[in-house]
Write a protein that holds these residues in place. Structure first.
Motif, PDB file in Angstrom:
ATOM      1  N   ARG B 100       0.995  -1.364   0.104  1.00 56.13           N
ATOM      2  CA  ARG B 100       0.106   0.127  -0.104  1.00 56.13           C
ATOM      3  C   ARG B 100       0.971   1.442  -0.043  1.00 56.13           C
ATOM      4  NH1 ARG B 100      -5.365  -0.581   0.512  1.00 56.13           N
ATOM      5  NH2 ARG B 100      -5.706   1.605   0.864  1.00 56.13           N
ATOM      6  N   GLU B 101       2.041   1.274   0.782  1.00 54.87           N
ATOM      7  CA  GLU B 101       3.049   2.312   0.830  1.00 54.87           C
ATOM      8  C   GLU B 101       3.355   2.615  -0.573  1.00 54.87           C
ATOM      9  OE1 GLU B 101       5.764   1.334   3.752  1.00 54.87           O
ATOM     10  OE2 GLU B 101       4.553   2.380   5.231  1.00 54.87           O
ATOM     11  N   VAL B 103       2.187   1.836  -3.305  1.00 53.19           N
ATOM     12  CA  VAL B 103       1.079   2.331  -4.207  1.00 53.19           C
ATOM     13  C   VAL B 103       0.746   3.749  -4.121  1.00 53.19           C
ATOM     14  CG1 VAL B 103      -1.597   1.941  -4.846  1.00 53.19           C
ATOM     15  CG2 VAL B 103      -0.161   0.037  -4.542  1.00 53.19           C
ATOM     16  N   ALA B 104       0.954   4.337  -2.890  1.00 51.20           N
ATOM     17  CA  ALA B 104       0.644   5.336  -2.389  1.00 51.20           C
ATOM     18  C   ALA B 104       1.733   6.203  -3.161  1.00 51.20           C
ATOM     19  CB  ALA B 104       0.571   5.895  -0.893  1.00 51.20           C
ATOM     20  N   CYS B 105       2.763   5.886  -2.858  1.00 49.23           N
ATOM     21  CA  CYS B 105       4.219   6.700  -3.455  1.00 49.23           C
ATOM     22  C   CYS B 105       4.000   6.656  -5.054  1.00 49.23           C
ATOM     23  CB  CYS B 105       5.363   6.207  -3.054  1.00 49.23           C
ATOM     24  SG  CYS B 105       6.551   6.967  -2.985  1.00 49.23           S
ATOM     25  N   VAL B 108       1.373   9.300  -6.197  1.00 49.50           N
ATOM     26  CA  VAL B 108       1.632  10.783  -6.101  1.00 49.50           C
ATOM     27  C   VAL B 108       2.518  10.925  -7.235  1.00 49.50           C
ATOM     28  CG1 VAL B 108       2.690  12.447  -4.868  1.00 49.50           C
ATOM     29  CG2 VAL B 108       1.395  10.694  -3.728  1.00 49.50           C
ATOM     30  N   LEU B 109       3.434  10.191  -7.654  1.00 49.55           N
ATOM     31  CA  LEU B 109       4.427  10.464  -8.727  1.00 49.55           C
ATOM     32  C   LEU B 109       3.676  10.339 -10.048  1.00 49.55           C
ATOM     33  CD1 LEU B 109       7.288   8.325  -7.405  1.00 49.55           C
ATOM     34  CD2 LEU B 109       7.340  10.574  -7.608  1.00 49.55           C
ATOM     35  N   LEU B 111       0.575  11.481 -10.586  1.00 53.40           N
ATOM     36  CA  LEU B 111      -0.094  12.383 -10.696  1.00 53.40           C
ATOM     37  C   LEU B 111       0.791  13.628 -11.208  1.00 53.40           C
ATOM     38  CD1 LEU B 111      -2.508  14.291 -10.559  1.00 53.40           C
ATOM     39  CD2 LEU B 111      -2.072  14.587  -8.068  1.00 53.40           C
ATOM     40  N   LEU B 112       2.154  13.551 -10.618  1.00 57.56           N
ATOM     41  CA  LEU B 112       2.776  14.671 -10.905  1.00 57.56           C
ATOM     42  C   LEU B 112       3.303  14.283 -12.469  1.00 57.56           C
ATOM     43  CD1 LEU B 112       5.146  16.663 -10.224  1.00 57.56           C
ATOM     44  CD2 LEU B 112       6.779  14.584  -9.595  1.00 57.56           C
ATOM     45  N   VAL B 115       0.408  15.562 -14.544  1.00 57.48           N
ATOM     46  CA  VAL B 115       0.450  17.131 -14.409  1.00 57.48           C
ATOM     47  C   VAL B 115       1.530  17.770 -15.283  1.00 57.48           C
ATOM     48  CG1 VAL B 115       0.898  19.036 -13.033  1.00 57.48           C
ATOM     49  CG2 VAL B 115      -0.531  17.333 -12.363  1.00 57.48           C
ATOM     50  N   PHE B 127      -6.462  11.942 -13.388  1.00 59.45           N
ATOM     51  CA  PHE B 127      -6.214  11.115 -12.120  1.00 59.45           C
ATOM     52  C   PHE B 127      -7.349  10.849 -11.194  1.00 59.45           C
ATOM     53  CE2 PHE B 127      -5.049  11.468  -7.583  1.00 59.45           C
ATOM     54  CZ  PHE B 127      -4.188  10.440  -7.560  1.00 59.45           C
ATOM     55  N   TYR B 131      -8.933   7.436 -10.535  1.00 60.12           N
ATOM     56  CA  TYR B 131      -8.827   6.860  -8.941  1.00 60.12           C
ATOM     57  C   TYR B 131     -10.286   6.487  -8.552  1.00 60.12           C
ATOM     58  CZ  TYR B 131      -7.607   6.905  -3.857  1.00 60.12           C
ATOM     59  OH  TYR B 131      -7.437   6.621  -2.763  1.00 60.12           O
TER      60      TYR B 131
END
Lengths: 500, 178
Positions: B100-101, B103-105, B108-109, B111-112, B115, B127, B131
């Protein structure tokens, strides 16, 4: 002086001034809640719309917006552990734990009332102290400002998430991060790795968006569910509990407000240092300092009262000397020029009614903010119960746009992500994120004033500046006080145990 | 990896950062390094102290440090027993949390990246829509309306209200240069 007070109020009693103030307050609340955009941005964006109106109405619009951002940025700190601006960092320390305990509405009420009382007391202190403050301001130099920054740093000793040692390491890391960019004293690029973007240094709002907002959303994703599980922790508090808390801790508010005015009066110190110093004094003067950081309502009230009062204090150097007390006041100074108002000693003699108009704006805008705040607090308190699947993408989206909006550079978005991952790891391994930000905020102030002190007074500047030496002694005493008090309590308990 | 090993790894990385800061500070003039150099040195001392201390304490006291012992600091640390709890977790739970960590990381990457390539508002829209659909929390019409609603709100607030020119993305620049 009484005539000036009445004339100052009368100038605001026009429909234009009142409507402008109301618009400013609503706008300021929205901007304050958005991460990364604080009072400075709020005022800067309003500047183009300030020409051609009454002077009092224009000032009501600008100052009203600025004052509303104080509570606005505390809201996100309390509800999501995401301070809307650097000055509201301390609202996370106890506000967020209160939210997790089902006390969000109470925290929001206490925050709004603290800011209101701080704002009013700050305005009163300012009005009373106008003739007294000028000589004091002129007597203080960089050595005393250095001591003020060191005082802000003492909070690290009293507040660390999990481990004191790791808290200190985090603050050292924060200080070093603040040195990234062009050294303001020698113009040497430091820790920039020849990257042009890093020459400007790391933006505080961007770092805070990453450290708190992005990291919190990553945490929420990993945890799943919502920030507050309403089935486990029911929201059972009311805004009136918060209002009552503020009045119960009235002496804390008086102390914090005095501190806010004092810090506001000092040019260049700023509300962020004020909030930190207020939190430190609340911890240091509390009989139960161990409750702080776990949802103590005093930890919400004190910083908001200080930041509220800071606005009044910040007006003093801006009006009397044309030296802005902070970034917000620098924008106000630009507005003055546009309005044809010339700041200087004459403001405190010939234009005293205008000065009192501004004092009244602070009071009335604070009342508006509190009425609106108390009205919407129960609805805002429901937000942390939203599911992660809605919160995570929505908050990340707002944060990314907010990070970009701070300076209009896409690299800032990447920096927010980097700080987000750093913040997540720091939280996981209990290196205090708050201490890192405190280090960042105070580093530049410490370095600049240390250089100035050494240049002006030499290496033994403390001997040359007795006020600075007295302030240092005060810092040592107030930092040691909780430890001494605890040691004394233990001794008494041990003695009582021995007798039994 | 045990909690102690992870804590040691983090402390070593922090130590490395401080050492790099010291080495780099020697390239600057005396005044420019007057504050960063001693600060980084203090950082090295504190981190070494932390490293030694966390390796001589029992695993369940990893978050109590020498300073706390010396000052006899009261109160509960945030997650005092986190290390013992961590080591008690099953291998499956640890793998799940680490997954899960990651995936969270990655999220965020991602989405960056979106963008950066297609711009702020289109990136945010894609995004959010992705999601909502992948998390299976909302149906397609609701996911579409929520994503569109937020993007419109962001546009009205930042572009129309605040007059901020948002980033249009590398792709637009590339197409324009064709």
């Amino acid at each position: 002086m009484i005539d000036a007070i009445v004339a100052g109020l009368a100038a605001l009693m026009t429909p234009q001034a009142m409507v402008f103030m109301f618009i400013g307050v609503i706008y300021g609340l929205v901007i304050g809640i958005l991460p990364g955009l604080g009072g400075v941005v709020a005022m800067a964006l309003l500047l183009p719309f300030t020409h051609g109106f009454e002077v009092a109405a224009t000032l009501a619009l600008l100052l009203g917006a600025h004052i509303a951002t104080i509570w606005g940025s505390s809201v996100t700190g309390i509800l999501f552990n995401v301070p809307g601006a650097a000055k509201s960092l301390t609202s996370c320390f106890d506000g967020y734990p209160m939210t997790k305990q089902g006390q969000a509405t109470r925290a929001l009420g206490a925050s709004a009332t603290g800011a209101l009382l701080g704002g009013i007391l700050g305005a009163i202190f300012l009005a009373v102290s106008i003739p007294l403050v000028r000589p004091i301001m002129l007597a203080l130099g960089p050595s005393e400002y250095l001591m003020m920054a060191l005082w802000g740093l003492t909070i690290i000793a009293t507040f660390s998430e999990g481990s004191l040692m790791k808290g200190l390491i985090a603050s050292v890391l924060g200080i070093l991060i603040a040195f990234i960019g062009m050294d303001p004293v020698t113009a040497t690029p430091r820790y920039t790795f020849d990257i042009l973007y890093l020459m400007e240094g790391i933006s505080f709002p961007v770092a805070m968006i990453g450290l708190f907002a992005v990291a919190e959303m990553m945490k929420l994703y990993v945890k799943g569910g919502s920030i507050v599980d309403r089935q486990m922790t029911e929201e059972r508090s009311t805004v009136w509990q918060g209002v009552r808390d503020a009045f119960v801790h009235r002496w804390l508010i008086v102390r914090s407000s005095l501190l806010g005015v004092w810090i506001g009066v000092l040019p260049g110190v700023g509300a962020t240092v004020g909030g930190l110093a207020a939190y430190a004094q609340a911890v240091q003067t509390s009989k139960t300092p161990e409750r702080f950081g776990k949802g103590a309502v005093e930890g919400v009230i004190a910083p908001d009262a200080t930041v509220g009062a800071n606005e009044g204090g910040g007006l003093m150097p801006t009006l009397a000397f044309g030296i802005p007390g902070g970034e917000g006041m620098a924008i106000l100074l630009v507005a003055f020029i546009g309005l044809g108002v010339v700041p200087g000693p004459d403001m405190l003699t010939k234009n005293l009614d205008l000065v009192f108009s501004m004092v009244w704006i602070i009071v009335i805008a604070n009342i508006f903010v509190t009425i609106i705040g108390l009205g919407v607090a129960p609805y805002l308190a429901r937000l942390p119960a939203l599911h992660a699947n809605l919160m995570v993408p929505a908050v990340l989206a707002v944060c990314f746009v907010g990070a970009y909006a701070t300076r209009g550079q896409i690299e800032d978005v990447a920096m927010a992500v980097a700080f987000g991952i750093l913040g997540y790891l720091m939280d996981k391994y209990h290196y205090s994120r708050a201490n890192l930000v405190i280090g960042m905020v105070l580093a530049i102030m410490i370095e600049r004033n240390l250089h100035l002190s050494l240049t002006l007074y030499g290496s033994d500047f403390l001997l040359e500046r007795p006020v600075a030496a007295a302030m240092l002694a005060f810092i040592i005493v107030t930092t040691a006080l909780p430890f001494v008090r605890r040691w004394w309590k233990r001794r008494k308990l041990a003695a009582a145990g021995g007798r039994a | 990896m045990s909690r102690r090993a992870q804590e040691n790894l983090v402390a070593l990385v922090v130590l490395g950062v401080f050492i790099v800061a010291i080495v780099m500070a020697f390239d600057y003039g005396q005044r420019a390094r007057m504050v960063p150099l001693p600060i980084a040195l203090i950082g090295v001392v504190l981190t070494l102290w932390q490293l030694v201390w966390q390796n001589i304490r029992p695993a369940d006291e990893l978050n109590i440090d020498l300073l706390e012992v010396l000052t006899r600091r009261e109160g509960e640390a945030v997650a005092r027993n986190v290390s013992s709890n961590f080591d008690e977790q099953s291998a499956h739970q640890k793998r799940q949390a680490a997954g899960r960590e990651s995936v969270a990381c990655g999220m965020v990457l991602l989405l960056l990246g979106l963008v950066w390539v297609i711009g702020l508002l289109p990136g945010v829209f894609l995004f959010m829509l992705g999601y909502f659909l992948l998390s299976d929390h909302y149906s397609l019409p609701r996911a579409l309306s929520y994503s569109l609603g937020l993007v419109v709100a962001l546009y009205l607030l930042f572009v129309q209200g605040l007059g901020i020119a948002l980033y249009h993305g590398w792709l637009e620049e590339w197409i324009r240069n064709l």
